[in-house]
Design a protein around this motif. Structure first.
Motif, PDB file in Angstrom:
ATOM      1  N   GLU A 188       2.893   7.348  10.272  1.00 22.86           N
ATOM      2  CA  GLU A 188       1.580   7.297  10.916  1.00 22.86           C
ATOM      3  C   GLU A 188       0.581   6.483  10.098  1.00 22.86           C
ATOM      4  O   GLU A 188      -0.599   6.390  10.452  1.00 22.86           O
ATOM      5  CB  GLU A 188       1.048   8.720  11.120  1.00 22.86           C
ATOM      6  CG  GLU A 188       1.889   9.558  12.078  1.00 22.86           C
ATOM      7  CD  GLU A 188       1.445  11.021  12.141  1.00 22.86           C
ATOM      8  OE1 GLU A 188       0.410  11.364  11.524  1.00 22.86           O
ATOM      9  OE2 GLU A 188       2.132  11.811  12.804  1.00 22.86           O
ATOM     10  N   ASN A 189       1.041   5.863   9.015  1.00 19.76           N
ATOM     11  CA  ASN A 189       0.173   5.085   8.148  1.00 19.76           C
ATOM     12  C   ASN A 189      -0.475   3.924   8.908  1.00 19.76           C
ATOM     13  O   ASN A 189       0.199   3.189   9.633  1.00 19.76           O
ATOM     14  CB  ASN A 189       0.999   4.551   6.968  1.00 19.76           C
ATOM     15  CG  ASN A 189       0.194   3.693   6.021  1.00 19.76           C
ATOM     16  OD1 ASN A 189       0.098   2.485   6.203  1.00 19.76           O
ATOM     17  ND2 ASN A 189      -0.392   4.317   5.007  1.00 19.76           N
ATOM     18  N   GLY A 190      -1.776   3.754   8.734  1.00 16.36           N
ATOM     19  CA  GLY A 190      -2.510   2.732   9.484  1.00 16.36           C
ATOM     20  C   GLY A 190      -2.070   1.324   9.169  1.00 16.36           C
ATOM     21  O   GLY A 190      -1.975   0.466  10.067  1.00 16.36           O
ATOM     22  N   ARG A 191      -1.791   1.024   7.923  1.00 13.37           N
ATOM     23  CA  ARG A 191      -1.342  -0.327   7.558  1.00 13.37           C
ATOM     24  C   ARG A 191       0.007  -0.627   8.200  1.00 13.37           C
ATOM     25  O   ARG A 191       0.253  -1.730   8.688  1.00 13.37           O
ATOM     26  CB  ARG A 191      -1.248  -0.449   6.033  1.00 13.37           C
ATOM     27  CG  ARG A 191      -0.709  -1.776   5.525  1.00 13.37           C
ATOM     28  CD  ARG A 191      -1.625  -2.948   5.882  1.00 13.37           C
ATOM     29  NE  ARG A 191      -1.091  -4.203   5.385  1.00 13.37           N
ATOM     30  CZ  ARG A 191      -1.329  -4.691   4.164  1.00 13.37           C
ATOM     31  NH1 ARG A 191      -2.088  -4.000   3.309  1.00 13.37           N
ATOM     32  NH2 ARG A 191      -0.829  -5.841   3.786  1.00 13.37           N
ATOM     33  N   THR A 195       0.844  -1.189   0.000  1.00 11.92           N
ATOM     34  CA  THR A 195       0.000   0.000   0.000  1.00 11.92           C
ATOM     35  C   THR A 195       0.877   1.234   0.000  1.00 11.92           C
ATOM     36  O   THR A 195       2.018   1.191   0.491  1.00 11.92           O
ATOM     37  CB  THR A 195      -0.935   0.027   1.232  1.00 11.92           C
ATOM     38  OG1 THR A 195      -1.873   1.091   1.102  1.00 11.92           O
ATOM     39  CG2 THR A 195      -0.153   0.216   2.521  1.00 11.92           C
ATOM     40  N   THR A 206      10.127  -0.971  11.936  1.00 16.10           N
ATOM     41  CA  THR A 206       9.825  -0.314  10.664  1.00 16.10           C
ATOM     42  C   THR A 206      10.910  -0.602   9.637  1.00 16.10           C
ATOM     43  O   THR A 206      10.622  -0.897   8.465  1.00 16.10           O
ATOM     44  CB  THR A 206       9.680   1.204  10.870  1.00 16.10           C
ATOM     45  OG1 THR A 206       8.629   1.454  11.817  1.00 16.10           O
ATOM     46  CG2 THR A 206       9.349   1.907   9.566  1.00 16.10           C
ATOM     47  N   GLU A 250       1.165   0.627  10.995  1.00 20.19           N
ATOM     48  CA  GLU A 250       0.967   0.418  12.431  1.00 20.19           C
ATOM     49  C   GLU A 250       0.415  -0.978  12.717  1.00 20.19           C
ATOM     50  O   GLU A 250       0.795  -1.609  13.714  1.00 20.19           O
ATOM     51  CB  GLU A 250       0.038   1.499  12.979  1.00 20.19           C
ATOM     52  CG  GLU A 250       0.669   2.897  12.989  1.00 20.19           C
ATOM     53  CD  GLU A 250      -0.259   3.969  13.498  1.00 20.19           C
ATOM     54  OE1 GLU A 250      -1.495   3.721  13.552  1.00 20.19           O
ATOM     55  OE2 GLU A 250       0.233   5.061  13.841  1.00 20.19           O
ATOM     56  N   ARG A 251      -0.453  -1.480  11.852  1.00 20.18           N
ATOM     57  CA  ARG A 251      -0.993  -2.832  12.059  1.00 20.18           C
ATOM     58  C   ARG A 251       0.088  -3.893  11.859  1.00 20.18           C
ATOM     59  O   ARG A 251       0.144  -4.887  12.589  1.00 20.18           O
ATOM     60  CB  ARG A 251      -2.173  -3.075  11.108  1.00 20.18           C
ATOM     61  CG  ARG A 251      -3.411  -2.260  11.459  1.00 20.18           C
ATOM     62  CD  ARG A 251      -4.625  -2.712  10.670  1.00 20.18           C
ATOM     63  NE  ARG A 251      -4.503  -2.459   9.238  1.00 20.18           N
ATOM     64  CZ  ARG A 251      -4.826  -1.303   8.652  1.00 20.18           C
ATOM     65  NH1 ARG A 251      -5.268  -0.286   9.379  1.00 20.18           N
ATOM     66  NH2 ARG A 251      -4.706  -1.160   7.339  1.00 20.18           N
TER      67      ARG A 251
END
Length: 345
Positions: free
Chosen positions: A211-214, A195, A272, A216-217
């Motif tokens: 800060e991307n939601g994917r 993504t 990360t 973080e998951r």
């Protein structure tokens, strides 16, 4: 009278043990590394050593959340102003990202701000190109938070001024190289997460990408497996990590208290970086002896002092295989230091 060989062996063994204990006592910075704990392509080695006593400073993240530190925009890409307006010391680590201002920045030096420090200039680099105005809802004159570290060994080398050399005939520009590093981080994450991590609000902002939601998951699984490691002993003062079977970096602190405060931020950055490299060939984690040797690699390199300021000074040893930096208070006594960083080259 001849001494029986078994008794002699015990005596020799006892003497060697006493010598080892004496050596470690004489050197409070002697370190012992744990065996690696691995999750997918990331291996963590905890560093055990003497933890100094006394008050533990606030981290920059804590201090900004409490509004005990102000980080101000002054209109220069490579310089910010910070002021500790509180009553506790504040630790700033090289690689801390600050969000806001005219562009998000990464601070490039580690230092300890005394209480009521007054205004101090801190070297920085932009980790967001193009923007030079306020983002919606943000104060262009101030930075609002610092909840992330730069998640890239190569970017840290660029911050230290020992990254990739520019093409023949091209003028050197560390800022340009940092921007390239940010773009590589975004590209690697996007490719591995499936993504686009660049945010619509500012596609070049590393902070917004983190800060991307994917992302973080995906981080959550690693964090659940590895974050509890730091709770196991009160002599843990740092860590070394390896990605895909190769030693990457290490950070060591004077106390277990400061390490524990930094640990969630450190681990998230390591995770990360590992996520951005999970499509590369992997290998078993290096043995603990290799990670231990990594910490001693730069010991014979010449020590160079860089960037002395009213708040501290930086010592650097640059070898063919690793870069070691040590941040010290301005008036360091008895070998006092505030942060040690090791980067593989």
């Amino acid at each position: 009278m001849a001494v029986p060989w078994k008794i002699l062996a015990v005596l020799v063994s006892s003497c060697l043990l006493q010598s080892a204990v004496r050596a470690e006592t004489d050197n409070p910075d002697a370190y012992r590394l744990s065996d690696p704990v691995t999750h997918r392509n990331l291996a963590i080695y905890l560093v055990h050593g003497t933890s100094r006593g006394g008050p533990v400073p606030l981290t920059l993240q804590e201090a900004m959340a409490r509004k005990a530190v102000e980080v101000r925009e002054i209109g220069r890409v490579n310089e910010l102003q910070v002021e500790n307006v509180g009553d506790e010391e504040v630790f700033i680590q090289a690689g801390d990202i600050v969000k806001g201002g005219q562009q998000d920045r990464v601070l490039s030096v580690s230092l300890l701000l005394p209480p009521r420090s007054g205004t101090t200039s801190v070297a920085s680099f932009c980790v967001e190109s193009g923007r030079w105005s306020a983002r919606a809802g943000e104060d262009v004159r101030m930075f609002s938070l610092s909840n992330a570290l730069v998640p890239s060994r190569q970017t840290k080398l660029e911050l230290a001024g020992v990254g990739a050399r520019p093409p023949e005939g091209a003028p050197p520009s560390r800022q340009q190289e940092v921007w390239k590093s940010v773009s590589r981080i975004q590209d690697r994450l996007s490719s591995n997460l499936g993504t686009e991590v660049a945010a619509a609000r500012s596609r070049t902002s590393l902070q917004l990408s983190l800060e991307n939601g994917r992302l973080e998951r995906e981080q959550a699984e690693y964090l659940a497996a590895l974050e509890p490691l730091a709770e196991h002993a009160d002599d843990i003062v740092g860590y070394v990590f390896a990605i895909n079977g190769k030693v990457n970096s290490g950070d060591i602190y004077p106390s277990n208290g400061l390490f524990r405060k930094m640990w969630p931020k450190l681990l998230r950055a390591s995770v990360t970086e590992a996520l951005g490299e999970r499509d590369l060939p992997t290998a078993p984690p290096p043995p603990v002896a290799t990670a231990t040797s990594f910490l001693s690699t730069p010991v014979d390199a010449k020590t160079v002092e860089k960037g002395a300021t009213a708040q501290g000074r930086l010592e650097m040893r640059d070898s063919a295989t690793a870069l070691f930096t040590q941040a010290k208070p301005a008036a360091a006594a008895d070998g006092a230091w505030v942060h040690r960083n090791y980067l593989a080259k």
